[in-house]
Design an enzyme around this catalytic site. Sequence first.
Site, mmCIF file in Angstrom:
data_model
loop_
_atom_site.group_PDB
_atom_site.id
_atom_site.type_symbol
_atom_site.label_atom_id
_atom_site.label_comp_id
_atom_site.label_asym_id
_atom_site.label_seq_id
_atom_site.Cartn_x
_atom_site.Cartn_y
_atom_site.Cartn_z
ATOM 1 N N ASN A 262 14.342 23.418 53.545
ATOM 2 C CA ASN A 262 14.689 22.260 54.385
ATOM 3 C C ASN A 262 15.994 21.641 53.884
ATOM 4 O O ASN A 262 16.585 22.125 52.916
ATOM 5 C CB ASN A 262 13.541 21.242 54.383
ATOM 6 C CG ASN A 262 13.215 20.770 52.972
ATOM 7 O OD1 ASN A 262 14.018 20.133 52.317
ATOM 8 N ND2 ASN A 262 12.026 21.130 52.496
ATOM 9 N N ASP B 131 5.359 22.076 53.848
ATOM 10 C CA ASP B 131 3.946 21.907 54.183
ATOM 11 C C ASP B 131 3.265 23.251 54.421
ATOM 12 O O ASP B 131 2.048 23.363 54.327
ATOM 13 C CB ASP B 131 3.796 21.023 55.424
ATOM 14 C CG ASP B 131 4.126 19.568 55.108
ATOM 15 O OD1 ASP B 131 3.888 19.151 53.958
ATOM 16 O OD2 ASP B 131 4.644 18.855 55.986
ATOM 17 N N LYS C 25 12.815 43.919 51.615
ATOM 18 C CA LYS C 25 13.539 43.223 52.680
ATOM 19 C C LYS C 25 13.076 43.734 54.045
ATOM 20 O O LYS C 25 12.987 44.952 54.254
ATOM 21 C CB LYS C 25 15.037 43.478 52.494
ATOM 22 C CG LYS C 25 15.896 42.671 53.416
ATOM 23 C CD LYS C 25 17.363 42.914 53.146
ATOM 24 C CE LYS C 25 18.168 42.359 54.298
ATOM 25 N NZ LYS C 25 19.332 43.121 54.602
ATOM 26 N N ASP D 61 -1.001 19.790 48.902
ATOM 27 C CA ASP D 61 -0.303 18.497 48.925
ATOM 28 C C ASP D 61 -0.337 17.940 47.496
ATOM 29 O O ASP D 61 -1.359 17.421 47.031
ATOM 30 C CB ASP D 61 -0.980 17.543 49.909
ATOM 31 C CG ASP D 61 -0.142 16.283 50.112
ATOM 32 O OD1 ASP D 61 0.459 15.793 49.134
ATOM 33 O OD2 ASP D 61 -0.063 15.808 51.260
ATOM 34 N N ILE D 62 0.791 18.069 46.813
ATOM 35 C CA ILE D 62 0.851 17.735 45.389
ATOM 36 C C ILE D 62 0.519 16.261 45.168
ATOM 37 O O ILE D 62 -0.313 15.897 44.330
ATOM 38 C CB ILE D 62 2.263 18.047 44.827
ATOM 39 C CG1 ILE D 62 2.620 19.517 45.096
ATOM 40 C CG2 ILE D 62 2.340 17.720 43.337
ATOM 41 C CD1 ILE D 62 4.080 19.860 44.818
ATOM 42 N N PHE E 248 7.123 9.260 49.246
ATOM 43 C CA PHE E 248 8.216 9.063 50.192
ATOM 44 C C PHE E 248 7.770 9.656 51.523
ATOM 45 O O PHE E 248 7.099 10.685 51.538
ATOM 46 C CB PHE E 248 9.490 9.776 49.715
ATOM 47 C CG PHE E 248 10.323 8.938 48.786
ATOM 48 C CD1 PHE E 248 9.860 8.604 47.523
ATOM 49 C CD2 PHE E 248 11.562 8.479 49.192
ATOM 50 C CE1 PHE E 248 10.607 7.827 46.672
ATOM 51 C CE2 PHE E 248 12.329 7.690 48.346
ATOM 52 C CZ PHE E 248 11.861 7.361 47.089
ATOM 53 N N LYS F 118 0.038 7.259 56.270
ATOM 54 C CA LYS F 118 0.209 8.267 55.209
ATOM 55 C C LYS F 118 -0.137 7.662 53.846
ATOM 56 O O LYS F 118 -0.793 8.294 53.023
ATOM 57 C CB LYS F 118 1.662 8.751 55.220
ATOM 58 C CG LYS F 118 1.887 10.064 54.526
ATOM 59 C CD LYS F 118 3.301 10.609 54.785
ATOM 60 C CE LYS F 118 3.473 11.184 56.164
ATOM 61 N NZ LYS F 118 4.799 11.781 56.383
ATOM 62 N N LYS G 253 -3.160 9.195 51.645
ATOM 63 C CA LYS G 253 -2.897 9.818 50.337
ATOM 64 C C LYS G 253 -3.287 8.908 49.170
ATOM 65 O O LYS G 253 -3.086 9.258 48.014
ATOM 66 C CB LYS G 253 -1.413 10.208 50.233
ATOM 67 C CG LYS G 253 -0.972 11.251 51.264
ATOM 68 C CD LYS G 253 0.324 11.946 50.875
ATOM 69 C CE LYS G 253 0.805 12.871 51.976
ATOM 70 N NZ LYS G 253 1.851 13.798 51.555
HETATM 71 N N1 CTP Z 1 4.271 15.854 49.305
HETATM 72 C C1 CTP Z 1 3.766 16.590 48.260
HETATM 73 N N2 CTP Z 1 3.303 17.851 48.459
HETATM 74 C C2 CTP Z 1 3.321 18.411 49.687
HETATM 75 C C3 CTP Z 1 3.840 17.668 50.772
HETATM 76 C C4 CTP Z 1 4.301 16.396 50.558
HETATM 77 O O1 CTP Z 1 3.754 16.099 47.118
HETATM 78 N N3 CTP Z 1 2.863 19.640 49.854
HETATM 79 C C5 CTP Z 1 4.737 14.478 49.092
HETATM 80 C C6 CTP Z 1 6.215 14.292 49.302
HETATM 81 O O2 CTP Z 1 6.930 14.480 48.096
HETATM 82 C C7 CTP Z 1 6.278 12.863 49.793
HETATM 83 C C8 CTP Z 1 5.002 12.649 50.529
HETATM 84 O O3 CTP Z 1 4.115 13.657 50.042
HETATM 85 O O4 CTP Z 1 6.268 11.931 48.728
HETATM 86 C C9 CTP Z 1 5.113 12.709 52.031
HETATM 87 O O5 CTP Z 1 5.215 13.986 52.494
HETATM 88 P P1 CTP Z 1 5.121 14.414 54.055
HETATM 89 O O6 CTP Z 1 5.399 15.874 54.108
HETATM 90 O O7 CTP Z 1 5.979 13.544 54.889
HETATM 91 O O8 CTP Z 1 3.649 14.060 54.414
HETATM 92 P P2 CTP Z 1 2.617 14.826 55.278
HETATM 93 O O9 CTP Z 1 1.312 14.267 54.882
HETATM 94 O O10 CTP Z 1 2.825 16.283 55.104
HETATM 95 O O11 CTP Z 1 2.917 14.384 56.751
HETATM 96 P P3 CTP Z 1 3.816 14.988 57.930
HETATM 97 O O12 CTP Z 1 2.857 15.441 58.919
HETATM 98 O O13 CTP Z 1 4.666 13.846 58.374
HETATM 99 O O14 CTP Z 1 4.667 16.100 57.320
#
Ligand code: CTP
Length: 418
Positions: free
Chosen positions: A223, A292, A302, A319-320, A336, A350, A354
């Site tokens: 990204n 995600d 390849k 989701d860490i 964030f 969110k 979380k």
């Molecule tokens: N984050 C994380 N691990 C992941 C995805 C996200 O630690 N696999 C953390 C990001 O570093 C950020 C927060 O979660 O602090 C928000 O991530 P985001 O991708 O926006 O949240 P989602 O719950 O995945 O929602 P969305 O559907 O908007 O992507």
Amino acid sequence: MADPKPAGPSPAPPVPRPLARVVLGVTGGIAAYKAAELARLLVKDGVRVDVVMTRNATRFVTPMTFQALTGRPVATDLWEAGAANAMDHIAISRGADAIVVAPASADFLARLAQGRADDLLATLCLARECPLAVAPAMNRQMWSNPATQRNVAQLAADGVMLLGPGSGDQACGEVGDGRMVEAQEIFDALVALTVPKSLAGRRVLVTAGPTFEAIDPVRGITNLSSGKMGFALARAAAEAGATVTMVAGPTSLPTPAGVERVDVVSAAQMADAVFARVAKHDVFVAVAAVADYRPSTAHERKLKKKAEAMTIALEPTVDILARVATGPRPPFCVGFAAESHDVEKFGEEKRKRKKLALLVANRAQDALGADHNAVTLLDASGATRLPRMDKLALARRLIVEIAARLPPRARGRRGDSR
Ligand code: CTP
């Protein structure tokens, strides 16, 4: 969710301007030209800079150079004609946030270590009320001479901050220790010197940058995250006195001073790096734009182009942040959220989902890759909008906000008993 408070008071005091006035001492050496760059960086940051040059420094760079850069008179002489008395000169450093001598010659370090007051700059250093930093610059043999090393050890014992020297090519044609560190490094150290130590004794873990999820050995899904916000936060936390570990996805940004950096590529590697370290931390700030989803299969070879359409199966990553925040004895967790619309509504959802103490929400279109950002802070008491500012200023502000919300420290460090 409570109404946002655009103009309302924020829970933490505003970030005090850390560096407003600096006395820049310049001594005789070829590195004096680099002091011009330091003066420029300080002035650009809004700092009032009063330059004081030794007589020998003026042989390398003229006072006019510094006068033009700082817009202020440059002092060179303790006994300058026209001054009412020598005491006026000492006033140059009154109210200064720091004195920095860059470059500091071997002779100047020797005079400083002895507490001499035989020229204006040495007198100012002796009569100072503020922190003093010196950036030595000299030939490698002068630097390694026991006399210089003795002087430097004495200065460190006296509380003088030593910046460098670095190593590399020297003006005399030799290679070794003694080069003055770069102006940017000195500038950063000066800012750090004067930032309030609101996170002293705390351990902060930060994730930063994008992740890269391999499709095959040469392709992947990533990204537009630049890592700037996460790196700025790691730097601001270190400036505030925290012990900082940063787990960074692929980015070429330089590691902030004093930050331990762990480089990773994929979301899974980032998760492993975080889970292995988080128990020992008081604060976890998840700034990384973690993928995600990742390809269900990372092909070893390849992939070859074919005429028909290709479908890549994706599977969710862990989701860490959510895993850390909902785990046993979680640290103070900050997330964030970049949303394209309804930033505060989706951000608050969110935050609750979380289980975060604090969520920093912004518009995805504004944040990714940019140098500035405008965010809304969401916590249990509601929403607070912060004005648009550059990412380092924002990072420093966020550190103040985090420090103000941290629960008082329990006896013993987190994880010590594990
Ligand atoms: N984050 C994380 N691990 C992941 C995805 C996200 O630690 N696999 C953390 C990001 O570093 C950020 C927060 O979660 O602090 C928000 O991530 P985001 O991708 O926006 O949240 P989602 O719950 O995945 O929602 P969305 O559907 O908007 O992507």
